[in-house]
Design a protein around this motif. Structure first.
Motif, PDB file in Angstrom:
ATOM      1  N   MET A   1       0.790  -0.783   0.251  1.00  0.00           N
ATOM      2  CA  MET A   1       0.315  -0.185  -0.062  1.00  0.00           C
ATOM      3  C   MET A   1       0.621   1.036   0.160  1.00  0.00           C
ATOM      4  SD  MET A   1      -3.061  -1.420   2.647  1.00  0.00           S
ATOM      5  CE  MET A   1      -3.442   0.765   3.409  1.00  0.00           C
TER       6      MET A   1
ATOM      7  N   ALA B   1      -4.442  -3.502  -2.722  1.00  0.00           N
ATOM      8  CA  ALA B   1      -3.200  -4.128  -2.561  1.00  0.00           C
ATOM      9  C   ALA B   1      -3.497  -4.826  -2.306  1.00  0.00           C
ATOM     10  CB  ALA B   1      -2.990  -3.332  -1.618  1.00  0.00           C
TER      11      ALA B   1
ATOM     12  N   ARG C   1       4.517  -4.575  -5.051  1.00  0.00           N
ATOM     13  CA  ARG C   1       5.012  -3.143  -4.755  1.00  0.00           C
ATOM     14  C   ARG C   1       5.490  -2.143  -5.543  1.00  0.00           C
ATOM     15  NH1 ARG C   1       8.490  -1.603   0.428  1.00  0.00           N
ATOM     16  NH2 ARG C   1      10.382  -2.009  -1.622  1.00  0.00           N
TER      17      ARG C   1
ATOM     18  N   ALA D   1       2.095  -1.237  -8.034  1.00  0.00           N
ATOM     19  CA  ALA D   1       0.763  -1.094  -7.288  1.00  0.00           C
ATOM     20  C   ALA D   1       0.251   0.829  -7.866  1.00  0.00           C
ATOM     21  CB  ALA D   1       1.476  -0.444  -5.675  1.00  0.00           C
TER      22      ALA D   1
END
Ligand SMILES: Nc1ncnc2c1ncn2[C@@H]1O[C@H](COP(=O)(O)OP(=O)(O)O)[C@@H](O)[C@H]1O
Ligand SMILES: [Mg+2]
Length: 409
Positions: A127, A145, A177, A180
């Motif tokens: 996140m 996420a 990640r 994202a």
């Protein structure tokens, strides 16, 4: 004209056109580090075009300039000479703030040692980039996420902290990640650098799968197995790109390639699995048909034999066992260059000091955001290191960093 000729030509045409498919372009890029009285020419004239949906590997031995190149491509450092264009814009002309925005929005990074925040769960780690953007609600961030974690096969590990995850799982989190904020490109520095060979394979298969779904990757490596998963490989040596190879569907199973490209360190079963997986991902049945003889590979005693166009080609299995034992252990980690990014880290620590002096209590989000604006250094990296090295006095109370004023001189 064969199928492969056709795709070659379209590739070349597309590469020549300066079009919106070009994500990054290096024009005569040089990077020289000054170390006291010595100048280290880490990059010496790199010309490179990276296009949408590429999976490019940059392969070369330790010290040849891979990390330097990735840092420049990612806007973490500047070339001493030459230009880097990101989506048609000269990165050298950007202000630090603009660069920080670009790094947040357009570029995903997977650093050599994952650089997950140890205090945070897998979900929270994924996140982090979403917090910087500040567009999504908390629930939307969690949902996004979670779907990224599911995409890398870790939905059931969301609550685990990095220390509760294996190396391969940590790398998956780092990949999730990096994706994202839907970056235009993801840069991975030695993505399999400290993973065992089986886990490396799984990670590379994941990257390839994400690439086939549309993500663009550039990975550095010193491991010649890695390019087998890519679409294109560039060899780098002493700061120069010396050889390009377009990796076509099934190319790797030509006799020549069995001899030259398939890693001698893998045992035979692994090699065959690798080849089959490669072919499957490259073009499925069409590729298999083109190669025809993928199932012709057989083992007799100590020899690998493949029949092709009536000819038998063989290859010895010598030393494979000892080699595979060797690589099953930890892969040697490259020695980090003395002073490598130390300056950036020092600057980051100073910045953390300054920020936490002003804000005695600051949420991790806010700290990272402030650092991101102030610095060119990868944030996660900085904060992890700072926490580990205890370079500033304080502790995290949940999500809030509390500065210990009493401990200050
Ligand atoms: N911050 C730095 N200061 C001085 N020399 C550096 C720095 N970073 C890298 N180098 C040198 O530049 C060369 C290329 O390093 P690097 O890009 O880390 O190579 P690789 O990632 O391929 O191992 C090496 O000679 C290395 O010692
Ligand atoms: Mg490196």
């Amino acid at each position: 004209m064969t199928e492969s000729d056709a795709s070659d030509i379209s590739y070349i045409k597309a590469a020549k056109a300066v079009d919106k498919d070009v994500i990054l372009e290096c024009i005569n890029v040089h990077k020289t580090y000054l170390l006291g009285a010595n100048a280290v020419a880490a990059l010496r004239g790199i010309d490179l075009v990276i296009k949408k949906q590429e999976f490019l590997t940059i392969m070369g031995p330790s010290g040849c300039g891979k990390t330097t190149l990735l840092n420049l491509l990612g806007g973490l450092d500047y070339p001493t000479r030459g230009k880097i264009m990101l989506e048609g814009k000269d990165m050298g002309k950007f202000s630090d703030n603009m660069l920080a925005d670009l790094r947040r929005d357009r570029i995903g990074y997977v650093f050599q040692f994952y650089n997950l925040l140890p205090l945070m769960s897998a979900l929270e780690n994924v996140m982090i980039p979403l917090h910087f953007q500040g567009v999504l609600s908390q629930k939307q961030k969690v949902d996004r996420a979670m779907s990224l974690l599911a995409m890398v096969g870790l939905a059931d590990r969301a609550k685990h902290t990095p220390s509760e995850l294996s190396g391969g799982e940590q790398q998956r989190v780092a990949i999730a990640r990096s994706l994202a904020n839907n970056p235009a490109i993801v840069l991975l520095d030695e993505p399999t650098g400290d993973l065992d060979s089986k886990t490396s394979r799984e990670i590379l298969e994941l990257i390839r799968e994400l690439n086939l779904k549309g993500a663009t990757f550039v990975a550095s490596t010193h491991d010649k197995r890695v390019p087998l998963f890519a679409k294109r490989n560039l060899d780098i040596l002493d700061g120069r790109l010396v050889h390009e190879k377009i990796i076509e569907a099934g190319e790797v199973v030509s006799e020549r390639d069995i001899k030259q490209n398939v890693d001698q360190d893998l045992d035979l079963d692994e090699q065959i699995k690798l080849i089959k997986a490669h072919v499957k991902a490259r073009g499925g049945i069409a590729a298999l048909k083109k190669i025809k003889s993928i199932d012709d590979i057989k083992v007799e005693g100590d020899t690998v034999i493949r029949k092709s166009s009536g000819k038998e080609v063989s290859m010895m299995q010598h030393d494979l066992e000892t080699s595979s034992k060797k690589i099953a252990g930890p892969v040697p980690v490259e020695a980090k260059a003395a002073g490598d990014s130390q300056k950036d880290l020092d600057a980051a620590y100073t910045e953390i000091e300054n920020i936490t002096r002003v804000y005695r209590k600051i949420t991790l989000d806010k700290l990272q955001k402030k650092l991101g604006i102030a610095l060119k250094t990868p944030l996660a990296d900085v904060i992890v290191q700072a926490i580990k090295k205890k370079v500033f006095n304080g502790y995290f109370d949940g999500d809030v960093f509390v500065r210990e004023m009493g401990a200050e001189q």
